[in-house]
Design an enzyme around this catalytic site. Structure first.
Site, short mmCIF file in Angstrom:
data_model
loop_
_atom_site.label_atom_id
_atom_site.label_comp_id
_atom_site.label_asym_id
_atom_site.label_seq_id
_atom_site.Cartn_x
_atom_site.Cartn_y
_atom_site.Cartn_z
N TRP A 110 -0.88 13.92 6.97
CA TRP A 110 -0.96 13.26 5.95
C TRP A 110 -0.30 13.97 4.53
O TRP A 110 -0.31 13.64 3.39
CB TRP A 110 -2.15 12.23 5.53
CG TRP A 110 -1.76 11.23 6.43
CD1 TRP A 110 -0.74 10.70 7.32
CD2 TRP A 110 -2.94 10.39 6.80
NE1 TRP A 110 -1.28 9.66 7.72
CE2 TRP A 110 -2.43 9.28 7.64
CE3 TRP A 110 -4.32 10.09 6.30
CZ2 TRP A 110 -3.26 8.13 8.19
CZ3 TRP A 110 -5.15 9.10 6.66
CH2 TRP A 110 -4.66 8.13 7.80
N ARG B 162 0.89 -1.09 -0.03
CA ARG B 162 0.04 0.08 -0.14
C ARG B 162 0.73 1.14 0.12
O ARG B 162 1.70 1.53 0.90
CB ARG B 162 -0.97 0.11 1.30
CG ARG B 162 -2.20 -0.74 1.21
CD ARG B 162 -3.42 0.19 0.48
NE ARG B 162 -3.71 0.84 1.71
CZ ARG B 162 -4.35 2.02 1.46
NH1 ARG B 162 -4.98 2.24 0.34
NH2 ARG B 162 -4.69 3.21 2.41
N GLU C 90 -9.75 2.04 15.94
CA GLU C 90 -9.38 0.98 15.49
C GLU C 90 -8.94 0.03 16.65
O GLU C 90 -7.59 0.39 17.03
CB GLU C 90 -8.18 1.21 14.26
CG GLU C 90 -8.04 0.20 13.50
CD GLU C 90 -7.03 0.72 12.45
OE1 GLU C 90 -7.69 1.76 11.62
OE2 GLU C 90 -6.02 0.02 12.10
N HIS D 164 -7.93 -4.92 7.82
CA HIS D 164 -6.67 -5.14 6.94
C HIS D 164 -6.58 -6.27 6.52
O HIS D 164 -5.68 -6.68 5.78
CB HIS D 164 -5.60 -4.55 7.77
CG HIS D 164 -5.77 -3.23 8.35
ND1 HIS D 164 -6.51 -2.70 9.36
CD2 HIS D 164 -5.40 -2.11 7.57
CE1 HIS D 164 -6.51 -1.26 9.45
NE2 HIS D 164 -5.96 -1.02 8.35
N1 GLN Z 1 -13.47 7.57 6.18
C1 GLN Z 1 -12.25 7.10 5.83
C2 GLN Z 1 -12.61 5.77 5.19
O1 GLN Z 1 -13.34 5.17 5.43
C3 GLN Z 1 -11.66 6.78 7.26
C4 GLN Z 1 -9.95 6.09 6.73
C5 GLN Z 1 -9.19 5.90 7.68
O2 GLN Z 1 -9.30 6.12 8.78
N2 GLN Z 1 -7.98 5.71 7.37
O3 GLN Z 1 -11.99 5.26 4.41
ZN ZN Z 2 -8.97 4.11 10.16
#
Ligand code: GLN
Ligand code: ZN
Length: 757
Positions: free
Chosen positions: A562, A516, A666, A695
Site C-alpha cells: 500500500w 473512498r 473478510e 462496507h
Molecule cells: N486494523 C485495521 C482496521 O481495523 C484493519 C483494516 C483493514 O483490514 N483494511 O482498520
Molecule cells: Zn480488512
C-alpha cells in the site's frame, strides 16, 4: 498520425471533487442535477488537461460515478433481480454498489493486483441483457463538443465474464453469446457517431494464465467484434503483466486495429511482439502504477527495441495502465522535500512524460523546450540514483544477522499457554481494530499537524476517544478490546510517518472504491524505526480496562503493497527492512505487557502476481517478511493477523505457514463458500471469519448473525472460532457500529446458550 495516448485517466478529481460530490449526494445535500453537473465539469477538465499536454488519442467513458465494471453491468442491462424494482437511474446504480436497508450490496473485490475495487457482476440463468448505451454516447458527444476525437474505453467481454460470478451455479461463459450480441449492438450505435471511432476494450484478464477455452473465446469475440463496422478502430488493451505469445497471436489474427501491452510490469512482452503483424501497438512504457519520474533515455532505448519488431509508425507511446492508480498532480505538494519531489511524477506530470517521450521517439528534430525538458529529466534521475538520502549503512549491518523466521515454540504449545493466560471463551468476540473516524477526530489530528493545538490538547483528545471506545466495548460485552485507532489517519501512513525512508504527500489521493480514496506514502529509501510507534496508545488503552486490549500493527507486506515503493531495490529487500522495524515494535509491545498483538496483512493477497510463474517468488519473500516480523513474539504473546477480500483456496498453505495464532478474514460479502478450504486442509490455528459486511451501512439483525454463526459452526469447532465483523469499522458511523456490535454479542450469547448438536 497518432503518436501517443493513455490507457485511461484518473477520475476522482485533483482535489477529490468527485468524492465530495458523491458524499454530498448520498447524504441528501445535493440533488441529481447538481451531482451530474459537477461530474461533467470534472470530465471536461480531464479532457482539457490531456489535450493541453499534447495527448493525441484521448479517452472517454473512463469516468465513473462508482466503478467501471458496475457501469458495464448497467450498459449490458445485467441488473440483479433484487434491484429490479428501482426505477430511478442513480438510485439503482448506487444501491447496487452500496446496498440499502432491504438489499445487500453487490460484492466488491480487488481489481487484479491493485488496491482498486470493482463491483462483481452477478449472472444467472435468468439474467436478461439489454443495451443501455446512454453513458457512452453522452460522454462521447461531450468530448466532440470540445473538438476532441475520443477513444471510447470499456471493459471487454472476456474480462467482464471472467470477473463475473454465477449466482446459480451455472457457467458464466454460457452468457457469452448473449453479451456479444449486446456488444455488437453497442458497436453498431457507436459506428453512427462519427466517420472513424476508436474503441478500446480493456482486457486485463489476458495477462493472467488463460486456459484454452478462454483463448478460444478471445478469438471468437474479437473476430466477431472487429467485423461490425469498417468505421471502427478497435484496440484490445492489456496491463499489469504480459500477454503470452499465443494470446498475442490470437489477437493479431483478427481484424482489430491495435493491441495495448504493458512493458513496465510485463517486460516479457518484448519477446512476444514479433507476431503483432500490421497492428498498431499501444506501448505501455510510462508506469501507471508507480510515481517515480520516468527515465526517458532508457524508455527510448526500450522503444527502440520494440521498434525492431513493430514498425515505428505503428508504435503509440502510452501508459502501462490507466492513471487511475496514481495521484493527480504534484502541484499541491508544497511540503515535500524538494529533492524527493524532483524524483516524482503523478498523473498530470505523466501526461507530459508521455507527450515528451513520443516527441523524442517519433521526431528527429526536437524543439528547444524539449531538449531542456529532456535534460531536466536526466538530471532528476541522476540525483535519485546518487542521493545520500537513500542508503543507511547501520541498517545494512543489522540486516545481515536478521534471519530468524521461526517462533521459539510450536502453535500447539503456544495456544495452550495463551489460553491459560488469556482465558477467553469459545466464540470469543472482538473487532478488527478501528472504530468510526469522526469529523471531530479528523479535525483534532489535522489541527495538531498544522500546529493549531498543543501536544497536550491533542493527546487529551485521543485519550478521550480511546476512553469512549473502551467504555462502549465493555458495555457491549466484547471479549477482546481494541483501542480504536483514533491516532491513525491511515493504517500504512501512520507507520510510515514514524519510519525513516518515507515521504508523504498532502494531496496524493488514489481511488480505492467508490468515494473512498487512499493516500499511499512514498517509500523512497532504507527503512529504520525512530522510536516505538504504537506502544503509547495501546498501553494507555490497556490501563483503562481489566479486559485484554489487543495491540494493532500493520504488517510488512501490507505496508509495502500500500505504499509507492522504490523501484531501485528488490521488493524482498524492502520487505525485510520493514520486518525488522516491526519486529522491534512487537518486542516493545510485549515488554509493555501487551498480550495480544494483531499484525494486519490486509493487502497480502492483492500483492500476488497475476502470473503463476511469478507466484513462488512473491510467496517466498512475503511469507518470510511476515514471519521475520513476528519472530520476536514470545510463546505467551498471541499473534493475530487480518486479511481482506481473500479467496484463500490457492494460498491456504501460505496462510498456514504464516503461523499466526489467530487470523480474521473478510468473508461476509463472499459467503461461507470460501471457508471450505480451511476445513479441507484441516486448518488448526484459530480463525475469525467476519460475520457481517462492514462496507455497507446496513445493520444486520441478531437472527441473521445467529444463522451466520451456526453456518460457521458447521465448518469449525467453537473452540477454534472467533466472532468479529469482517473488517475495521473506521468507515462506519457510531450509530451503525453500536447496534451492529450489540447484535453480534447478543447472537453469540444465544448461540453459546444453545446446546450444540
Ligand atoms: N486494523 C485495521 C482496521 O481495523 C484493519 C483494516 C483493514 O483490514 N483494511 O482498520
Ligand atoms: Zn480488512
Amino acid at each position: 498520425m497518432i503518436k501517443n495516448s493513455i490507457v485511461g485517466f484518473a477520475r476522482i478529481g485533483e482535489q477529490r471533487e468527485l468524492k465530495f460530490a458523491l458524499e454530498a449526494f448520498w447524504s441528501g445535500k445535493i440533488d441529481d442535477d447538481e451531482l451530474r453537473k459537477r461530474a461533467k465539469e470534472l470530465r471536461l477538465k480531464n479532457l482539457e488537461y490531456q489535450r493541453k499536454a499534447g495527448i493525441d488519442l484521448i479517452s472517454v467513458n473512463d469516468f465513473s460515478f462508482y466503478d467501471g465494471v458496475l457501469d458495464m453491468v448497467v450498459l449490458l442491462g445485467a441488473i440483479p433481480e433484487r434491484f429490479a424494482d428501482i426505477s430511478d437511474e442513480l438510485k439503482l446504480y448506487f444501491t447496487m454498489a452500496r446496498g440499502d436497508e432491504k438489499r445487500v450490496a453487490m460484492e466488491m473485490t480487488k481489481w487484479f493486483n491493485t488496491n482498486y475495487h470493482y463491483i462483481v457482476p452477478e449472472l444467472s440463468k435468468s439474467t436478461h441483457f439489454t443495451l443501455n448505451a446512454d453513458k457512452i454516447i453522452k460522454e462521447f458527444n461531450e468530448a466532440k463538443e470540445l473538438g476532441i476525437n475520443p477513444k471510447i474505453n470499456l471493459v471487454g467481454p472476456l474480462t467482464f465474464l471472467s470477473l463475473s460470478k454465477s449466482i446459480d451455479g451455472s457457467d458464466v461463459y454460457e452468457h457469452l453469446e448473449a453479451i456479444l450480441k449486446i456488444y455488437e449492438q453497442l458497436l453498431e450505435q457507436i459506428a453512427l457517431l462519427d466517420e472513424k471511432v476508436f474503441v478500446q476494450f480493456d482486457e486485463p484478464i489476458i495477462v493472467t494464465d488463460l486456459d484454452k477455452r478462454q483463448k478460444n473465446y478471445l478469438l471468437k469475440i474479437y473476430e466477431k467484434l472487429s467485423h461490425v463496422s469498417p468505421k471502427l478502430n478497435l484496440i484490445v488493451s492489456s496491463y499489469f503483466d504480459y500477454a503470452d505469445k499465443d494470446t498475442i497471436e490470437v489477437l493479431s489474427s483478427t481484424k482489430i486495429w491495435g493491441i495495448g501491452l504493458d512493458f513496465v510490469h510485463g517486460r516479457e512482452n518484448l519477446d512476444n511482439i514479433k507476431n503483432i503483424k500490421d497492428k498498431y501497438l499501444m506501448a505501455g512504457v510510462i508506469d501507471g502504477r508507480n510515481i517515480w519520474k520516468n527515465d526517458i533515455n532508457s524508455t527510448v532505448q526500450l522503444l527502440n527495441k520494440i521498434a525492431l519488431n513493430v514498425q515505428k509508425e505503428h508504435i503509440i507511446i502510452s501508459t502501462s495502465c490507466s492513471l487511475l492508480h496514481v495521484p493527480y498532480s504534484l502541484k499541491y505538494e508544497d511540503r515535500l522535500d524538494s529533492e524527493v519531489k524532483s524524483w516524482l511524477s503523478f498523473v498530470l506530470e505523466k501526461l507530459d512524460e508521455v507527450s515528451l517521450t513520443s516527441r523524442f521517439f517519433h521526431s528527429d528534430t526536437l524543439l528547444e523546450r524539449d531538449n531542456a525538458a529532456l535534460e531536466a529529466n536526466a538530471k532528476a534521475n541522476h540525483s535519485r540514483k546518487n542521493s545520500s538520502k537513500i542508503y543507511n549503512s547501520v541498517l545494512q549491518e543489522r540486516l545481515k544477522s536478521f534471519t530468524n523466521t521461526q517462533r521459539a515454540t510450536s502453535f500447539d504449545e503456544r495456544i495452550k499457554i495463551q489460553k491459560d493466560i488469556l482465558k477467553y471463551p469459545a466464540l470469543a468476540t472482538t473487532t478488527i481494530g478501528s472504530f468510526p473516524q469522526t469529523d471531530e477526530l479528523r479535525i483534532l489530528r489535522s489541527s495538531f499537524k498544522k500546529g493549531k493545538i498543543s501536544q497536550d490538547e491533542y493527546e487529551d483528545g485521543i485519550k478521550k476517544y480511546i476512553d469512549e471506545c473502551i467504555r462502549c466495548q465493555e458495555e457491549i460485552g466484547l471479549d477482546v478490546l481494541v483501542h480504536g485507532e483514533p491516532e491513525r489517519n491511515d493504517m500504512v501512513e501512520y507507520f510510515g510517518e514514524q519510519l525513516n525512508g518515507y515521504a508523504f504527500t498532502q494531496n496524493g489521493w488514489v481511488q480505492s472504491y467508490g468515494s473512498r480514496c487512499v493516500k499511499p506514502p512514498l517509500l523512497f529509501g532504507d527503512i529504520t524505526r525512530i522510536k516505538p510507534m504504537s506502544v503509547k496508545w495501546i498501553t494507555y488503552a490497556q490501563s483503562r480496562t481489566p479486559k485484554i486490549v489487543k495491540g494493532m500493527l500493520t504488517g510488512p507486506v501490507t505496508i509495502l503493497n500500500w505504499s509507492f515503493v522504490r523501484d531501485d531495490l528488490p521488493k524482498k529487500d524492502v520487505a525485510k527492512q520493514l520486518a525488522l522495524a516491526l519486529n522491534d515494535e512487537i518486542n516493545d509491545l510485549q515488554n509493555a505487557d501487551i498480550k495480544i498483538i494483531q499484525v494486519d496483512e490486509a493487502a497480502f493477497k492483492e500483492g500476488y502476481p497475476l502470473r503463476k510463474s511469478k507466484k513462488d517468488e512473491y510467496e517466498k519473500w512475503a511469507l518470510e517478511a511476515f514471519r521475520l516480523s513476528v519472530s520476536s513474539a514470545k510463546a505467551q504473546t498471541q499473534i493475530h493477523t487480518h486479511m481482506c477480500y481473500s479467496n484463500f483456496n490457492d494460498i491456504i498453505k501460505t496462510i498456514e505457514a504464516m503461523d499466526a495464532d489467530v487470523i480474521s478474514i473478510e468473508t461476509a460479502r463472499a459467503g461461507n463458500k470460501i471457508l471450505k478450504i480451511f476445513k479441507e486442509v484441516s486448518y488448526r490455528q484459530e480463525i475469525g471469519p467476519g460475520i457481517y459486511d462492514i462496507h455497507s451501512p446496513r445493520i444486520p439483525s441478531v437472527e441473521e448473525m445467529i444463522d451466520q454463526i451456526d453456518a460457521l459452526l458447521k465448518i469449525f469447532p467453537k473452540e477454534q472460532l472467533w466472532i468479529n465483523p469482517d473488517c475495521g469499522l473506521k468507515t462506519r458511523k457510531w450509530n451503525e457500529v453500536l447496534p451492529a456490535l450489540e447484535n453480534l454479542v447478543k447472537a453469540v450469547k444465544i448461540v453459546r446458550g444453545k446446546k450444540q448438536p
